[in-house]
Motif scaffolding. Structure first.
Motif, PDB file in Angstrom:
ATOM      1  N   GLY A  12       0.836  -1.197   0.000  1.00  0.00           N
ATOM      2  CA  GLY A  12       0.000   0.000   0.000  1.00  0.00           C
ATOM      3  C   GLY A  12       0.867   1.242   0.000  1.00  0.00           C
ATOM      4  O   GLY A  12       2.083   1.153   0.136  1.00  0.00           O
ATOM      5  N   GLY A 196      -3.736  -5.510   0.739  1.00  0.00           N
ATOM      6  CA  GLY A 196      -3.448  -4.115   0.404  1.00  0.00           C
ATOM      7  C   GLY A 196      -4.175  -3.152   1.319  1.00  0.00           C
ATOM      8  O   GLY A 196      -5.345  -3.351   1.618  1.00  0.00           O
ATOM      9  N   GLN A 198      -5.827   0.165   1.365  1.00  0.00           N
ATOM     10  CA  GLN A 198      -6.370   1.048   0.342  1.00  0.00           C
ATOM     11  C   GLN A 198      -6.555   2.456   0.888  1.00  0.00           C
ATOM     12  O   GLN A 198      -7.083   2.635   1.973  1.00  0.00           O
ATOM     13  N   TRP A 287      -8.064  -5.960  -0.757  1.00  0.00           N
ATOM     14  CA  TRP A 287      -7.924  -4.579  -0.270  1.00  0.00           C
ATOM     15  C   TRP A 287      -8.756  -4.319   0.978  1.00  0.00           C
ATOM     16  O   TRP A 287      -9.878  -4.794   1.095  1.00  0.00           O
TER      17      TRP A 287
END
Length: 310
Positions: A12, A196, A198, A287
């Motif tokens: 990220g 991830g 986000q 995410w």
RNA sequence: GCCGAGGUAGCUCAGUCGGUAGAGCAGGGGACUGAAAAUCCCCGUGUCGGCAGUUCAAUUCUGUCCCUCGGCA
């Protein structure tokens, strides 16, 4: 055939909370944290590059943070070579390797491998840099078109860095860089869950601004001053990091502190944007929103499900 | 108040010997195989400070007003 090592990757943009989430995963899986950020490796800049604090590091083993001197350069290949035995070791100890960082190239090199290009002698690189000054980039790019048309077609004539890289490989090995790429095998040693964090740039910007203030309050300026004492060469690899360069400009009276802070934020933001572009196109990323208070818990659940499903 | 220099893109500024304008930075999108927090690509309509005059045509010339910055009072 040896089985693939399971690991969890946290990726990220900068400042989105990867470090905090990683610590939570490391405590509960349990696991150990391995860095894949090209800047958090510098010993002299723990605060400016937002490395885990000593308190965080005390909670569980952290690898490849703050080990490199300011005048030393790390490369994607060198990073991968350091990572591999560390990841294997963690796995053999029965723990989960948790890879955390923001350098897309390092992550890809680790997961997908890197072409096996021999080390290029320094003289070759230095000669090409001289030729760049004397002959200009156009002439070097034209030479690359001769030496490695496939690579030349893929990069832009203005891309100084990649033109030089293509030429140095050809001059040192007699083979085009694209030949090494073609010969590369696609196998990966790892089975990775990609998590991830986000965050869009608009939401991130105030966080980045506050983080800069927090870094300064925590002694970032003093850190830069000390680093300058150890390595007064502004062109040293460690000084080119965001924050480091701006504070150095202030220390050398090229900028006021306010100007340095403004530039620092702007460069951090631009960097976060490039990271978002890179990570966005990666397939199979799970995410989670940076602003979700339960992000560490959710990521832990996903990691557990992934590990038990193997 | 007088003298000078300016007011053009979010910012810093070019430019148009009169035919409605373009760079850098910022911003948006993208690329990325050993420098990657690097390197690079694509995307530019903005009452050209307001008003009036001259002109087929004014952001460009003239007048005037407003604003900013220097200098003198």
């Amino acid at each position: 055939m040896t089985s693939k090592i399971p690991c969890v990757v946290l990726l990220g943009p900068t400042g989105a909370g990867k470090t905090r989430a990683a610590l939570h995963l490391a405590c509960h899986l349990p696991g150990e944290v391995v860095n894949f950020d090209s800047r958090q490796v510098y010993r002299d800049f723990p605060r400016i590059t937002a490395q885990p604090t000593p308190e965080e590091v005390a909670v569980c083993p952290h690898w490849l943070y703050g080990f490199l001197a300011t005048d030393r350069k790390l490369t994607a290949g060198a990073h991968v070579r350091k990572c591999r035995p560390i990841i294997r070791g963690i796995s053999e100890r029965g723990k989960t390797p948790i890879l955390v960082g923001g350098t897309g190239l390092y992550l890809r090199a680790l997961l997908e491998g890197l072409a096996e290009v021999p080390e290029i002698p320094r003289e070759v690189t230095m000669l090409l840099e001289q030729q760049l000054v004397l002959e200009g980039l156009d002439a070097l790019y034209a030479r690359l078109q001769e030496a490695d048309p496939e690579l030349a077609a893929r990069i832009h004539p203005n891309d100084k860095q990649r033109t030089l890289r293509g030429l140095e490989v050809f001059e040192a090995t007699g083979k085009p860089l694209s030949w090494f790429h073609g010969k590369q095998e696609a196998a990966s040693d790892y089975r990775a869950l990609l998590l991830g964090v986000q965050a869009d740039l608009h939401a991130l910007e105030p966080l980045l601004a506050r983080r800069i203030d927090a870094m300064l309050a925590a002694g970032a300026l003093e850190e830069a001053r000390k680093a300058y004492g150890r390595c007064p060469d502004p062109t040293a690899p460690g000084w080119t990091g965001i924050g480091c360069a701006e504070l150095l400009a202030f220390l050398e009276s090229r900028l006021t502190l306010d100007e340095a802070k403004t530039l620092w934020l702007r460069n951090t933001r631009a960097y976060a944007k490039r990271q978002l572009t890179w990570f966005r196109k990666m397939p199979d990323v799970v995410w989670c929103g940076y602003d979700d208070p339960l992000l560490p818990e959710k990521m832990l659940d996903k990691a557990k499900a992934f590990l038990s499903g193997l």
